[in-house]
Design a protein around this motif. Structure first.
Motif, mmCIF file in Angstrom:
data_model
loop_
_atom_site.group_PDB
_atom_site.id
_atom_site.type_symbol
_atom_site.label_atom_id
_atom_site.label_comp_id
_atom_site.label_asym_id
_atom_site.label_seq_id
_atom_site.Cartn_x
_atom_site.Cartn_y
_atom_site.Cartn_z
ATOM 1 N N LEU A 7 0.838 -1.192 0.000
ATOM 2 C CA LEU A 7 0.000 0.000 0.000
ATOM 3 C C LEU A 7 0.875 1.244 0.000
ATOM 4 O O LEU A 7 1.951 1.256 0.602
ATOM 5 C CB LEU A 7 -0.896 0.022 1.241
ATOM 6 C CG LEU A 7 -1.840 -1.153 1.438
ATOM 7 C CD1 LEU A 7 -2.583 -1.021 2.766
ATOM 8 C CD2 LEU A 7 -2.837 -1.253 0.307
ATOM 9 N N SER A 8 0.383 2.287 -0.638
ATOM 10 C CA SER A 8 1.076 3.569 -0.584
ATOM 11 C C SER A 8 0.892 4.160 0.811
ATOM 12 O O SER A 8 0.080 3.675 1.610
ATOM 13 C CB SER A 8 0.510 4.519 -1.642
ATOM 14 O OG SER A 8 -0.803 4.923 -1.280
ATOM 15 N N ASN A 9 1.633 5.209 1.101
ATOM 16 C CA ASN A 9 1.504 5.853 2.417
ATOM 17 C C ASN A 9 0.088 6.356 2.649
ATOM 18 O O ASN A 9 -0.449 6.222 3.752
ATOM 19 C CB ASN A 9 2.508 6.996 2.562
ATOM 20 C CG ASN A 9 3.923 6.485 2.737
ATOM 21 O OD1 ASN A 9 4.140 5.359 3.166
ATOM 22 N ND2 ASN A 9 4.891 7.316 2.392
ATOM 23 N N ASN A 10 -0.524 6.950 1.636
ATOM 24 C CA ASN A 10 -1.901 7.445 1.783
ATOM 25 C C ASN A 10 -2.884 6.304 2.014
ATOM 26 O O ASN A 10 -3.802 6.423 2.823
ATOM 27 C CB ASN A 10 -2.322 8.268 0.562
ATOM 28 C CG ASN A 10 -1.644 9.619 0.517
ATOM 29 O OD1 ASN A 10 -1.167 10.115 1.544
ATOM 30 N ND2 ASN A 10 -1.596 10.217 -0.663
ATOM 31 N N GLU A 11 -2.689 5.211 1.292
ATOM 32 C CA GLU A 11 -3.570 4.057 1.472
ATOM 33 C C GLU A 11 -3.395 3.465 2.876
ATOM 34 O O GLU A 11 -4.372 3.082 3.516
ATOM 35 C CB GLU A 11 -3.288 2.997 0.408
ATOM 36 C CG GLU A 11 -3.703 3.426 -0.992
ATOM 37 C CD GLU A 11 -3.218 2.490 -2.071
ATOM 38 O OE1 GLU A 11 -3.872 2.432 -3.132
ATOM 39 O OE2 GLU A 11 -2.176 1.827 -1.877
ATOM 40 N N ARG A 12 -2.156 3.398 3.352
ATOM 41 C CA ARG A 12 -1.886 2.885 4.706
ATOM 42 C C ARG A 12 -2.554 3.786 5.742
ATOM 43 O O ARG A 12 -3.110 3.308 6.726
ATOM 44 C CB ARG A 12 -0.373 2.808 4.924
ATOM 45 C CG ARG A 12 0.110 2.387 6.266
ATOM 46 C CD ARG A 12 -0.373 1.086 6.852
ATOM 47 N NE ARG A 12 -0.394 -0.077 6.015
ATOM 48 C CZ ARG A 12 -1.141 -1.157 6.262
ATOM 49 N NH1 ARG A 12 -1.900 -1.219 7.340
ATOM 50 N NH2 ARG A 12 -1.132 -2.180 5.460
ATOM 51 N N LEU A 13 -2.544 5.114 5.509
ATOM 52 C CA LEU A 13 -3.215 6.048 6.419
ATOM 53 C C LEU A 13 -4.720 5.796 6.458
ATOM 54 O O LEU A 13 -5.338 5.861 7.523
ATOM 55 C CB LEU A 13 -2.934 7.496 6.015
ATOM 56 C CG LEU A 13 -1.539 8.020 6.339
ATOM 57 C CD1 LEU A 13 -1.334 9.398 5.709
ATOM 58 C CD2 LEU A 13 -1.321 8.091 7.828
ATOM 59 N N VAL A 14 -5.295 5.510 5.292
ATOM 60 C CA VAL A 14 -6.731 5.217 5.228
ATOM 61 C C VAL A 14 -7.037 3.945 6.014
ATOM 62 O O VAL A 14 -7.992 3.895 6.798
ATOM 63 C CB VAL A 14 -7.203 5.089 3.754
ATOM 64 C CG1 VAL A 14 -8.604 4.515 3.681
ATOM 65 C CG2 VAL A 14 -7.123 6.433 3.050
ATOM 66 N N VAL A 15 -6.231 2.910 5.828
ATOM 67 C CA VAL A 15 -6.435 1.640 6.533
ATOM 68 C C VAL A 15 -6.295 1.851 8.040
ATOM 69 O O VAL A 15 -7.131 1.403 8.832
ATOM 70 C CB VAL A 15 -5.459 0.550 6.027
ATOM 71 C CG1 VAL A 15 -5.499 -0.678 6.921
ATOM 72 C CG2 VAL A 15 -5.790 0.178 4.590
ATOM 73 N N ASN A 16 -5.236 2.555 8.453
ATOM 74 C CA ASN A 16 -5.029 2.816 9.883
ATOM 75 C C ASN A 16 -6.176 3.627 10.475
ATOM 76 O O ASN A 16 -6.580 3.400 11.609
ATOM 77 C CB ASN A 16 -3.700 3.525 10.121
ATOM 78 C CG ASN A 16 -2.522 2.604 9.906
ATOM 79 O OD1 ASN A 16 -2.646 1.390 9.918
ATOM 80 N ND2 ASN A 16 -1.356 3.186 9.690
ATOM 81 N N SER A 17 -6.707 4.561 9.699
ATOM 82 C CA SER A 17 -7.842 5.363 10.154
ATOM 83 C C SER A 17 -9.070 4.486 10.383
ATOM 84 O O SER A 17 -9.790 4.654 11.373
ATOM 85 C CB SER A 17 -8.157 6.449 9.126
ATOM 86 O OG SER A 17 -9.331 7.123 9.450
ATOM 87 N N GLU A 18 -9.299 3.542 9.488
ATOM 88 C CA GLU A 18 -10.430 2.615 9.641
ATOM 89 C C GLU A 18 -10.258 1.741 10.877
ATOM 90 O O GLU A 18 -11.224 1.491 11.602
ATOM 91 C CB GLU A 18 -10.586 1.741 8.393
ATOM 92 C CG GLU A 18 -11.194 2.456 7.223
ATOM 93 C CD GLU A 18 -12.608 2.932 7.501
ATOM 94 O OE1 GLU A 18 -13.434 2.144 7.990
ATOM 95 O OE2 GLU A 18 -12.876 4.111 7.233
ATOM 96 N N VAL A 19 -9.032 1.281 11.124
ATOM 97 C CA VAL A 19 -8.790 0.454 12.303
ATOM 98 C C VAL A 19 -9.023 1.282 13.567
ATOM 99 O O VAL A 19 -9.632 0.806 14.524
ATOM 100 C CB VAL A 19 -7.366 -0.149 12.285
ATOM 101 C CG1 VAL A 19 -7.051 -0.855 13.597
ATOM 102 C CG2 VAL A 19 -7.218 -1.117 11.121
ATOM 103 N N GLN A 20 -8.558 2.529 13.565
ATOM 104 C CA GLN A 20 -8.785 3.409 14.718
ATOM 105 C C GLN A 20 -10.273 3.633 14.954
ATOM 106 O O GLN A 20 -10.746 3.635 16.086
ATOM 107 C CB GLN A 20 -8.098 4.769 14.499
ATOM 108 C CG GLN A 20 -6.621 4.749 14.720
ATOM 109 C CD GLN A 20 -6.272 4.690 16.193
ATOM 110 O OE1 GLN A 20 -7.052 5.071 17.046
ATOM 111 N NE2 GLN A 20 -5.093 4.192 16.488
ATOM 112 N N LYS A 21 -10.997 3.848 13.853
ATOM 113 C CA LYS A 21 -12.425 4.168 13.952
ATOM 114 C C LYS A 21 -13.270 2.954 14.329
ATOM 115 O O LYS A 21 -14.191 3.055 15.144
ATOM 116 C CB LYS A 21 -12.899 4.763 12.621
ATOM 117 C CG LYS A 21 -14.333 5.259 12.629
ATOM 118 C CD LYS A 21 -14.683 6.019 11.359
ATOM 119 C CE LYS A 21 -14.533 5.155 10.153
ATOM 120 N NZ LYS A 21 -15.013 5.765 8.911
#
Length: 107
Positions: A7-21
């Motif tokens: 995953l790109s950095n932006n995609e990883r941020l999206v995934v991490n955001s979903e896990v946080q949420k």
């Protein structure tokens, strides 16, 4: 088990955001365990509805309450693994969604 996609950095941020949420918290799970373990509160929180209902029903009888108490003590050691499994599932689903969106945008 398949390898996870790169995953790109932006995609990883999206995934991490979903896990946080959508992920579950260890502190909240233990709070439910501490206050509501006899009725399976921590199991309801972690998405184990079937066993939570079984624990709730067991608590209604004296012998069942003893079994439920022992079960709750054992759960104190199982909670970290349940949280890890739940959060991994959320991460896998978010990753699949990101990869799916990536392939949809490339078409």
């Amino acid at each position: 088990m398949s390898a996870s996609p790169i995953l790109s950095n932006n995609e990883r941020l999206v995934v991490n955001s979903e896990v946080q949420k959508n992920g579950k918290s260890t502190g909240v799970a233990y709070a439910f365990w501490f206050f509501l373990s006899a009725v399976g509160g921590h199991r309801f929180y972690l998405g184990h509805k079937g066993s939570a209902i079984a624990q709730l029903i067991l608590t209604l009888t004296l012998v069942g309450a003893i079994v439920s108490g022992i079960w709750a003590i054992i759960d104190a050691f199982l909670i970290p693994g349940m949280i890890r499994d739940f959060n991994q599932k959320v991460e896998n689903e978010a990753t699949q969604q990101v990869v799916s969106n990536r392939s949809d945008n490339n078409d």
